[in-house]
Design an enzyme around this catalytic site. Structure first.
Site, PDB file in Angstrom:
ATOM      1  N   ASP A 292       7.142  -6.784  -1.896  1.00 21.65           N
ATOM      2  CA  ASP A 292       6.484  -5.486  -1.702  1.00 21.65           C
ATOM      3  C   ASP A 292       6.116  -4.822  -3.027  1.00 21.65           C
ATOM      4  OD1 ASP A 292       7.158  -6.022   0.872  1.00 21.65           O
ATOM      5  OD2 ASP A 292       8.184  -4.118   1.265  1.00 21.65           O
ATOM      6  N   ASP A 293       5.209  -3.864  -2.913  1.00 18.84           N
ATOM      7  CA  ASP A 293       4.886  -2.884  -3.961  1.00 18.84           C
ATOM      8  C   ASP A 293       3.999  -3.422  -5.088  1.00 18.84           C
ATOM      9  OD1 ASP A 293       6.629  -1.533  -2.382  1.00 18.84           O
ATOM     10  OD2 ASP A 293       8.104  -1.040  -3.940  1.00 18.84           O
ATOM     11  N   HIS A 343       0.609  -2.117   2.500  1.00 23.11           N
ATOM     12  CA  HIS A 343       1.856  -1.368   2.269  1.00 23.11           C
ATOM     13  C   HIS A 343       1.535   0.078   1.858  1.00 23.11           C
ATOM     14  CE1 HIS A 343       6.150  -1.112   1.764  1.00 23.11           C
ATOM     15  NE2 HIS A 343       6.159  -1.038   0.433  1.00 23.11           N
ATOM     16  N   HIS A 347       2.319   4.289  -1.630  1.00 24.71           N
ATOM     17  CA  HIS A 347       3.735   4.228  -1.319  1.00 24.71           C
ATOM     18  C   HIS A 347       4.320   5.563  -0.873  1.00 24.71           C
ATOM     19  CE1 HIS A 347       7.803   2.414  -1.453  1.00 24.71           C
ATOM     20  NE2 HIS A 347       7.128   1.270  -1.416  1.00 24.71           N
ATOM     21  N   HIS A 434      10.847  -7.378  -4.172  1.00 25.63           N
ATOM     22  CA  HIS A 434       9.766  -6.593  -4.774  1.00 25.63           C
ATOM     23  C   HIS A 434       9.183  -7.318  -5.971  1.00 25.63           C
ATOM     24  CE1 HIS A 434      12.092  -3.773  -2.362  1.00 25.63           C
ATOM     25  NE2 HIS A 434      10.953  -3.095  -2.230  1.00 25.63           N
TER      26      HIS A 434
END
Ligand code: ZN
Length: 471
Positions: A292-293, A343, A347, A434
């Site tokens: 993620d991210d 995503h 965020h 991540h």
């Protein structure tokens, strides 16, 4: 006087005795000599018979130590032709000669029996043994005999006989030795072979299902017919053995590099492949790695390299604002077979936003990924896993959370990822990591090595979802 007469009588008796003995000896010598003579002529006759009914020629094969012998019948009522090798080892030649002689005898017996039973002496059979030679790693030779015979040229039987031997030692190599003398290796091979046979569309409608089941049970005697051809292990079946003759003679070919993990060290190939038989036989175990991210120019690239090393597919949940400057990296991710997820744009915790803002976060990220790759993300993961009815209603693709959190974002320690995974690992796990922390990229290799050893296949989240919903 009387004494003289007596002596003369004795002399004549002795002479007669000597004469008789000489005659007896002469007769005995004549008889025994005659019988010896007869024996010799009969042996000569036999040789003559063989010479007129069969022709033998010897030629050099393409391999320095191997000659090829061709033997063909000159008797048109019983034709046959056979090819077999002569090696520099008597033990090898003996074994092969035995196979050749037995096969020939069996064929002749069958023809004679058929003639007797049908009271027809004009039946002409047909019998051919052909030979293929293959070399592996310089030291090993495979001989593959195809044995075709017919009593009356209407229906042919076809069988295969194989030998693998070491050209330095003259020792034969069987499957038991090839697989490091371990039944568990045979089990892996047997399961794979069975899958290959049953999934091959060329055999499918012709298979004798029960025979396939029986003959692929992990027993050494079921795996006697094999050779190594061009760095591939080939497993053979006779005509009509596991499939109708319409399917021909089934063979299974498996790259040796694929088999390396179950081979005795001596027989492993130097060609290595990250794709091995151990992995595919555990297809029931899956794991989805998710990152993620990102994307992150350095960290994501390193992660891609590690994934490639293990032939692993993963899923990248990207934040929209990072995509634009890393467009080529995003394309590379997709081209490598990984999945891309949305995503959000920056965020945000979506449960704190208005529906309009949620939709904007979702749509703008979709658009920027589409601009970079020509494809929309196929899955969505809300930041922090935070979702509500508004999020559920507005997002049109599957919303995917995780089942194992590695806490890589918290510890930022490469050595702490694997213990987290080990502790919580289960089949069809979705692991959260991540791709913006260097520690995650550094710790990934050990995680992949562990999971591969445990037999997990690395798939995208959509694949895991497919599996879960179909269950
Ligand atoms: Zn996140």
């Amino acid at each position: 006087m009387e004494n003289q007469r007596k002596a003369r009588g004795l002399d004549s008796l002795l002479l007669s005795a000597i004469f008789l003995l000489t005659v007896i000896i002469a007769v005995f010598i004549f008889i025994s000599g005659d019988s010896k003579f007869q024996k010799n002529t009969s042996a000569a006759n036999n040789d003559k018979v063989d010479e007129t009914t069969a022709t033998l020629t010897e030629t050099q094969s393409g391999f320095p130590d191997i000659q090829i012998i061709k033997e063909s019948s000159n008797d048109i009522s019983i034709p046959y032709s056979m090819q077999y090798p002569k090696t520099k080892f008597n033990t090898v030649n003996k074994e092969i000669s035995k196979y050749i002689a037995d096969s020939k005898e069996k064929y002749l017996d069958t023809v004679y029996l058929f003639r007797n039973e049908n009271k027809n002496n004009s039946v002409v059979g047909d019998f051919r043994i052909s030979l293929q030679i293959h070399q592996y790693k310089n030291d090993y030779y495979s001989f593959v005999f195809t044995n075709k015979s017919s009593v009356d040229k209407t229906k042919y039987d076809a069988t295969i006989q194989t030998y693998l031997f070491n050209n330095n030692t003259g020792e034969f190599v069987n499957m038991y030795q090839l697989l490091d003398e371990k039944v568990k290796n045979l089990e892996v091979l047997a399961e794979y072979v069975q899958k290959q046979i049953t999934s091959n569309p060329a055999y499918k409608e012709y298979l004798y299902t029960e025979k396939v089941q029986t003959l692929t049970e992990p027993k050494w005697r079921h795996f006697k017919k094999f050779s190594i051809v061009d760095n591939e292990l080939v497993i053979y079946y006779d005509k009509d053995e596991i499939a109708s003759p319409l399917a021909g003679m089934p063979t299974i070919r498996i790259p040796m590099s694929f088999l390396n993990p179950i081979l005795d060290e001596k027989y492993r190939t130097n060609d290595t492949s990250s794709n091995t038989i151990i992995k595919t036989t555990h297809k029931g175990k899956r794991v989805a790695l998710t990152f993620d991210d990102g994307p992150h120019e350095k960290v994501t690239k390193q992660i891609l390299q590690t994934l490639e090393k293990y032939d692993a597919k993963a899923t990248f949940f990207m934040v929209g604002h990072r995509v634009e400057n890393n467009a080529s990296l995003v394309r590379e991710i997709l081209a490598s077979g990984h999945e891309i997820g949305n995503h959000s744009w920056n965020h945000s915790n979506l449960t704190t936003l208005t529906p309009k803002q949620v939709l904007s976060q979702y749509n703008s990220t979709n658009d920027v990924i589409y601009e970079a790759t020509g494809q929309y993300p196929t899955v969505f993961r809300p930041p922090y896993g935070a979702r509500n009815k508004c999020v559920n209603d507005l997002v049109s693709v599957p919303i995917v959370l995780w089942t194992i959190d590695t806490l890589d974002w918290k510890y930022r320690d490469a050595d702490k990822i694997l213990p987290m995974v080990k502790n919580k690992m289960h089949n069809n796990a979705i692991i959260l990591m991540h791709d913006i922390h260097q520690s995650t990229a550094d710790g990934l290799d050990s995680v992949l090595a562990y999971l591969q050893d445990e037999g997990y296949e690395f798939v995208t989240v959509s694949e895991i979802l497919n599996y879960q919903t179909s269950k």
